[in-house]
Design a protein around this motif. Sequence first.
Motif, PDB file in Angstrom:
ATOM      1  N   GLU A  43       0.822  -1.207   0.000  1.00  0.00           N
ATOM      2  CA  GLU A  43       0.000   0.000   0.000  1.00  0.00           C
ATOM      3  C   GLU A  43       0.857   1.257   0.000  1.00  0.00           C
ATOM      4  O   GLU A  43       0.547   2.242  -0.683  1.00  0.00           O
ATOM      5  N   ARG A  44       1.949   1.220   0.745  1.00  0.00           N
ATOM      6  CA  ARG A  44       2.829   2.382   0.809  1.00  0.00           C
ATOM      7  C   ARG A  44       3.512   2.629  -0.532  1.00  0.00           C
ATOM      8  O   ARG A  44       3.631   3.774  -0.979  1.00  0.00           O
ATOM      9  N   GLN A  45       3.944   1.563  -1.191  1.00  0.00           N
ATOM     10  CA  GLN A  45       4.593   1.726  -2.491  1.00  0.00           C
ATOM     11  C   GLN A  45       3.611   2.239  -3.534  1.00  0.00           C
ATOM     12  O   GLN A  45       3.930   3.157  -4.304  1.00  0.00           O
ATOM     13  N   VAL A  46       2.429   1.662  -3.576  1.00  0.00           N
ATOM     14  CA  VAL A  46       1.426   2.091  -4.554  1.00  0.00           C
ATOM     15  C   VAL A  46       1.046   3.551  -4.315  1.00  0.00           C
ATOM     16  O   VAL A  46       0.885   4.329  -5.271  1.00  0.00           O
ATOM     17  N   ALA A  47       0.922   3.942  -3.048  1.00  0.00           N
ATOM     18  CA  ALA A  47       0.563   5.328  -2.726  1.00  0.00           C
ATOM     19  C   ALA A  47       1.638   6.318  -3.166  1.00  0.00           C
ATOM     20  O   ALA A  47       1.354   7.506  -3.351  1.00  0.00           O
ATOM     21  N   SER A  48       2.875   5.834  -3.346  1.00  0.00           N
ATOM     22  CA  SER A  48       3.971   6.704  -3.778  1.00  0.00           C
ATOM     23  C   SER A  48       3.921   7.014  -5.265  1.00  0.00           C
ATOM     24  O   SER A  48       4.591   7.945  -5.732  1.00  0.00           O
ATOM     25  N   LEU A  49       3.158   6.247  -6.012  1.00  0.00           N
ATOM     26  CA  LEU A  49       3.149   6.377  -7.472  1.00  0.00           C
ATOM     27  C   LEU A  49       2.129   7.420  -7.925  1.00  0.00           C
ATOM     28  O   LEU A  49       1.049   7.537  -7.338  1.00  0.00           O
TER      29      LEU A  49
ATOM     30  N   THR B 111       4.156 -12.134  -9.460  1.00  0.00           N
ATOM     31  CA  THR B 111       2.771 -12.605  -9.325  1.00  0.00           C
ATOM     32  C   THR B 111       1.780 -11.459  -9.158  1.00  0.00           C
ATOM     33  O   THR B 111       0.613 -11.690  -8.877  1.00  0.00           O
ATOM     34  N   GLY B 112       2.266 -10.224  -9.341  1.00  0.00           N
ATOM     35  CA  GLY B 112       1.354  -9.078  -9.352  1.00  0.00           C
ATOM     36  C   GLY B 112       1.179  -8.372  -8.028  1.00  0.00           C
ATOM     37  O   GLY B 112       0.157  -7.711  -7.820  1.00  0.00           O
TER      38      GLY B 112
ATOM     39  N   ILE C 245      -2.431  -1.707  -8.526  1.00  0.00           N
ATOM     40  CA  ILE C 245      -2.304  -0.607  -9.481  1.00  0.00           C
ATOM     41  C   ILE C 245      -3.420  -0.667 -10.518  1.00  0.00           C
ATOM     42  O   ILE C 245      -3.976   0.357 -10.916  1.00  0.00           O
ATOM     43  N   ALA C 246      -3.774  -1.881 -10.960  1.00  0.00           N
ATOM     44  CA  ALA C 246      -4.833  -2.043 -11.962  1.00  0.00           C
ATOM     45  C   ALA C 246      -6.194  -1.575 -11.442  1.00  0.00           C
ATOM     46  O   ALA C 246      -7.084  -1.256 -12.234  1.00  0.00           O
ATOM     47  N   LYS C 247      -6.346  -1.506 -10.125  1.00  0.00           N
ATOM     48  CA  LYS C 247      -7.592  -0.994  -9.553  1.00  0.00           C
ATOM     49  C   LYS C 247      -7.708   0.514  -9.703  1.00  0.00           C
ATOM     50  O   LYS C 247      -8.790   1.076  -9.574  1.00  0.00           O
TER      51      LYS C 247
ATOM     52  N   VAL D 245      -2.597  -1.574 -17.346  1.00  0.00           N
ATOM     53  CA  VAL D 245      -1.326  -2.035 -16.803  1.00  0.00           C
ATOM     54  C   VAL D 245      -0.749  -3.073 -17.760  1.00  0.00           C
ATOM     55  O   VAL D 245      -1.458  -3.993 -18.192  1.00  0.00           O
ATOM     56  N   THR D 246       0.522  -2.918 -18.095  1.00  0.00           N
ATOM     57  CA  THR D 246       1.238  -3.936 -18.858  1.00  0.00           C
ATOM     58  C   THR D 246       2.289  -4.548 -17.949  1.00  0.00           C
ATOM     59  O   THR D 246       3.047  -3.823 -17.297  1.00  0.00           O
ATOM     60  N   VAL D 247       2.317  -5.867 -17.885  1.00  0.00           N
ATOM     61  CA  VAL D 247       3.283  -6.548 -17.030  1.00  0.00           C
ATOM     62  C   VAL D 247       4.223  -7.370 -17.903  1.00  0.00           C
ATOM     63  O   VAL D 247       3.812  -7.994 -18.874  1.00  0.00           O
TER      64      VAL D 247
END
Length: 283
Positions: free
Chosen positions: A50-56, A71-72, A78-80, A85-87
């Motif tokens: 959550e902390r990493q995603v919030a930084s983006l 494994t995502g 992020i896709a939410k 999203v391309t992986v």
Amino acid sequence: MTGIINWNELRKAMISEGRRRRGRENSGEIWDKRAEEFNRSTKGRNERTERQVASLPLDSDCTVLDVGAGTGRLSVPIAKIAKQVTVVDQSRGMLSYLEENMAAEGLSNYKAIQKRWEDVEMGVDIEPHDVVIASHSLGMFDLQEALEKMNSAAKQSVYIFTAAGKWFFDDFEEELWERVYDRPPRRGRGGGFRSDYMLLYNILHDMGIYANVEIRDAEHVQRYESLDEAVERWKVRREIPEENEPLLREYLAKNLEDGNGDGLLFRRRTKSAMIWWPKSESS
């Protein structure tokens, strides 16, 4: 002083020993074998994720490219938020779990590419995305080449999460590793040196990219139902030979905590680095 040390070539020399030891092993197949345990172990890292995603810098109109998505762990949340999203990941096993995790959340706004990042072709496999990310996935031999491609794939910004100092090895685990393998612990997949953020930062500097860095404290907690489960999962993840299981069992028995009704916990405190730069400052 720029140019006295070629940081990219220095890193190549540091990881060469591990690559020689690994020989002709297919790294994608190696990660296939570890995919189940990797998927299980990363699902419990909600606070860190959550902390990493919030930084983006995400919004409903942005597109995101995740290099070495595994494994995502990051791609699913992020896709939410993002439009698309391309992986990219070389392991079919990892991507299979990613697809399951996307489906479990009812998400379909993603594209999965099974390739090594080194083999991905801009304009053929992918187009530029607004944000490019990589989390502990830059194990490429030529890191400068990999970073140049990430930079060219970004329209707005690049975010990299990597180690700051020791990562998964503490002093106790280094002792375990030396007893199991009769050699110092490897740094990263297959041996050699797992570079922390400073080498990566210096390579970026030599490329003319003056990135931002934030050092963060991180705590990783793994939960196990029993000592037996912990031993089996560690044997898979760290490829510990069957004959050395007693050493592993002894180590875990000393280091697992009582989870007060929530099984057994293995707790590790580390530091991580977030390195990022806006594309306008690197063009």
